[in-house]
Write an enzyme that holds these catalytic residues in place. Structure first.
Site, mmCIF file in Angstrom:
data_model
loop_
_atom_site.group_PDB
_atom_site.id
_atom_site.type_symbol
_atom_site.label_atom_id
_atom_site.label_comp_id
_atom_site.label_asym_id
_atom_site.label_seq_id
_atom_site.Cartn_x
_atom_site.Cartn_y
_atom_site.Cartn_z
ATOM 1 N N THR A 174 0.845 -1.199 0.000
ATOM 2 C CA THR A 174 0.000 0.000 0.000
ATOM 3 C C THR A 174 0.880 1.248 0.000
ATOM 4 O O THR A 174 1.947 1.242 0.606
ATOM 5 C CB THR A 174 -0.899 -0.026 1.258
ATOM 6 O OG1 THR A 174 -1.813 -1.124 1.123
ATOM 7 C CG2 THR A 174 -1.700 1.259 1.427
ATOM 8 N N GLY A 219 6.155 -0.728 0.013
ATOM 9 C CA GLY A 219 6.970 0.432 0.339
ATOM 10 C C GLY A 219 7.323 0.437 1.814
ATOM 11 O O GLY A 219 7.035 -0.515 2.548
ATOM 12 N N LYS A 237 14.106 7.581 2.140
ATOM 13 C CA LYS A 237 13.619 6.701 3.223
ATOM 14 C C LYS A 237 14.774 5.998 3.958
ATOM 15 O O LYS A 237 14.550 5.368 4.980
ATOM 16 C CB LYS A 237 12.680 5.631 2.649
ATOM 17 C CG LYS A 237 11.515 6.165 1.818
ATOM 18 C CD LYS A 237 10.500 6.849 2.692
ATOM 19 C CE LYS A 237 9.250 7.285 1.948
ATOM 20 N NZ LYS A 237 8.436 6.247 1.413
ATOM 21 N N GLU A 286 -0.166 -5.538 6.008
ATOM 22 C CA GLU A 286 1.155 -5.518 5.353
ATOM 23 C C GLU A 286 2.095 -6.510 6.030
ATOM 24 O O GLU A 286 2.862 -7.206 5.362
ATOM 25 C CB GLU A 286 1.752 -4.110 5.392
ATOM 26 C CG GLU A 286 1.035 -3.146 4.450
ATOM 27 C CD GLU A 286 1.504 -1.713 4.566
ATOM 28 O OE1 GLU A 286 1.324 -0.968 3.597
ATOM 29 O OE2 GLU A 286 2.028 -1.316 5.621
HETATM 30 C C1 5RP Z 1 1.378 2.030 4.459
HETATM 31 C C2 5RP Z 1 2.859 1.882 4.402
HETATM 32 C C3 5RP Z 1 3.535 2.401 3.194
HETATM 33 O O1 5RP Z 1 4.244 1.380 2.583
HETATM 34 C C4 5RP Z 1 4.482 3.486 3.610
HETATM 35 O O2 5RP Z 1 3.741 4.485 4.286
HETATM 36 C C5 5RP Z 1 5.219 4.102 2.415
HETATM 37 O O3 5RP Z 1 4.324 4.794 1.606
HETATM 38 P P1 5RP Z 1 4.791 5.628 0.342
HETATM 39 O O4 5RP Z 1 5.303 4.658 -0.670
HETATM 40 O O5 5RP Z 1 3.553 6.357 -0.100
HETATM 41 O O6 5RP Z 1 5.855 6.587 0.795
HETATM 42 O O7 5RP Z 1 3.502 1.351 5.258
HETATM 43 O O8 5RP Z 1 0.882 1.534 5.677
#
Ligand code: 5RP
Length: 233
Positions: free
Chosen positions: A32, A88, A127, A109
Site C-alpha cells: 500500500t 513500500g 527513506k 502488510e
Molecule cells: C502504508 C505503508 C507504506 O508502505 C508506507 O507508508 C510508504 O508509503 P509511500 O510509498 O507512499 O511513501 O507502510 O501503511
C-alpha cells in the site's frame, strides 16, 4: 528539500525493478502507498501482455487499484501462500529493518510480508536512514478498548511521546477497526528488542517495526536504482 513530484520518478523506478522478479503464475502480495501503486500499475501492464497473476492486497485502496488493473484477487480469508510480496516503507535502516504504517495498513502488510516466500521493499532514497526513528514516528495499531492505558504503557517503555492518530478531527480507524498511535522515538537502536518488548503490552495488535523480514531492498535514486539483498547469518 525535494518535492513529492521529484520523488515520484525514483519511487516508480524502484517499483518497476521489483516487478522484474514477478514470474508467470505467481501469487503477489500487493503493498500500500504511493510507491506500491506504481508496482500495481506495472503488474497490470504485465497482465495485459499475457502474464497470469493473482494478488493479495494489503488495503482496500490497493484492492480497488488492483481490480482496475485486471489483477485477480485472492480472498484474504484463505491461507495465504504468496510467492513474492512487494511493498513500500517509511524508513529503512542499514540492516534492512523498516518502519511501516504511515498509510495505516501495517497489520495486513505485516501478515502478507510474513506469508511471502520473498519480501521486496521499494523506496526512494529519502527513506534510507542510519537509525530508525527521529524524523518518522513509529505507528502502532492498538485495540480501541483501553487504548489510553495501552498508550501509557508504550510511553513508559519507550520514554517517548505517544500521539493518537486522527483524520478529519476524529480518531483514525484501521481496516480491522482498531486505532493507531504514533510513537515519537528519537532513535531505535535495537529494533528487534523493541519489537519484542512492545509485543508484551496488552492492547497492542501490531507494530510498524518490520525486523529481519526484508529479503531485498530496492532504492530509487536520481541516478537509477540500487539493489540491496539481505545478508542473514
Ligand atoms: C502504508 C505503508 C507504506 O508502505 C508506507 O507508508 C510508504 O508509503 P509511500 O510509498 O507512499 O511513501 O507502510 O501503511
Amino acid at each position: 528539500m525535494m518535492s513529492t513530484q521529484d520523488l515520484d520518478s525514483p519511487k516508480k523506478a524502484a517499483a518497476l525493478k521489483a516487478v522484474e522478479f514477478v514470474r508467470d503464475g505467481m501469487v503477489v502480495g500487493l503493498g500500500t502507498g504511493s510507491t506500491a501503486k506504481h508496482m500495481v500499475i506495472a503488474l497490470g501492464e504485465k497482465i495485459r501482455s499475457g502474464m497470469r497473476l493473482r494478488g493479495v492486497p494489503t488495503s482496500k485502496e490497493t484492492a480497488v487499484l488492483a481490480q482496475q488493473q485486471g489483477i485477480v484477487l485472492i480472498d484474504a480469508d484463505n491461507a495465504l501462500v504468496i510467492d513474492v510480496a512487494i511493498d513500500g516503507a517509511d524508513q529503512v535502516d542499514p540492516g534492512l529493518n523498516l518502519i511501516k504504517g504511515g498509510g495505516g495498513a501495517l497489520l495486513k502488510e505485516k501478515i502478507v510480508a510474513a506469508s511471502a516466500k520473498q519480501f521486496i521493499v521499494v523506496v526512494d532514497h529519502t527513506k534510507c536512514v542510519s537509525v530508525l526513528g527521529g524524523s518518522f514516528p513509529l505507528p502502532i495499531e492498538v485495540i480501541p478498548f483501553g487504548w489510553g492505558s495501552t498508550a501509557r504503557e508504550i510511553e513508559a517503555l519507550t520514554q517517548s511521546r505517544v500521539v493518537l492518530r486522527e483524520r478529519n478531527g476524529v480518531p483514525f480507524t484501521t481496516e480491522a477497526g482498531n486505532m493507531i498511535v504514533d510513537v515519537h522515538i528519537a532513535r531505535i537502536d535495537q529494533p528487534r528488542n523493541l519489537e519484542i518488548a512492545l509485543n508484551q503490552i496488552p492492547g497492542i495488535v501490531e507494530t510498524g517495526l518490520f525486523v529481519g523480514r526484508t529479503d531485498l531492498l530496492i532504492v530509487g535514486t536520481a541516478n537509477g536504482v540500487e539493489s540491496h539483498p539481505a545478508t542473514r547469518t
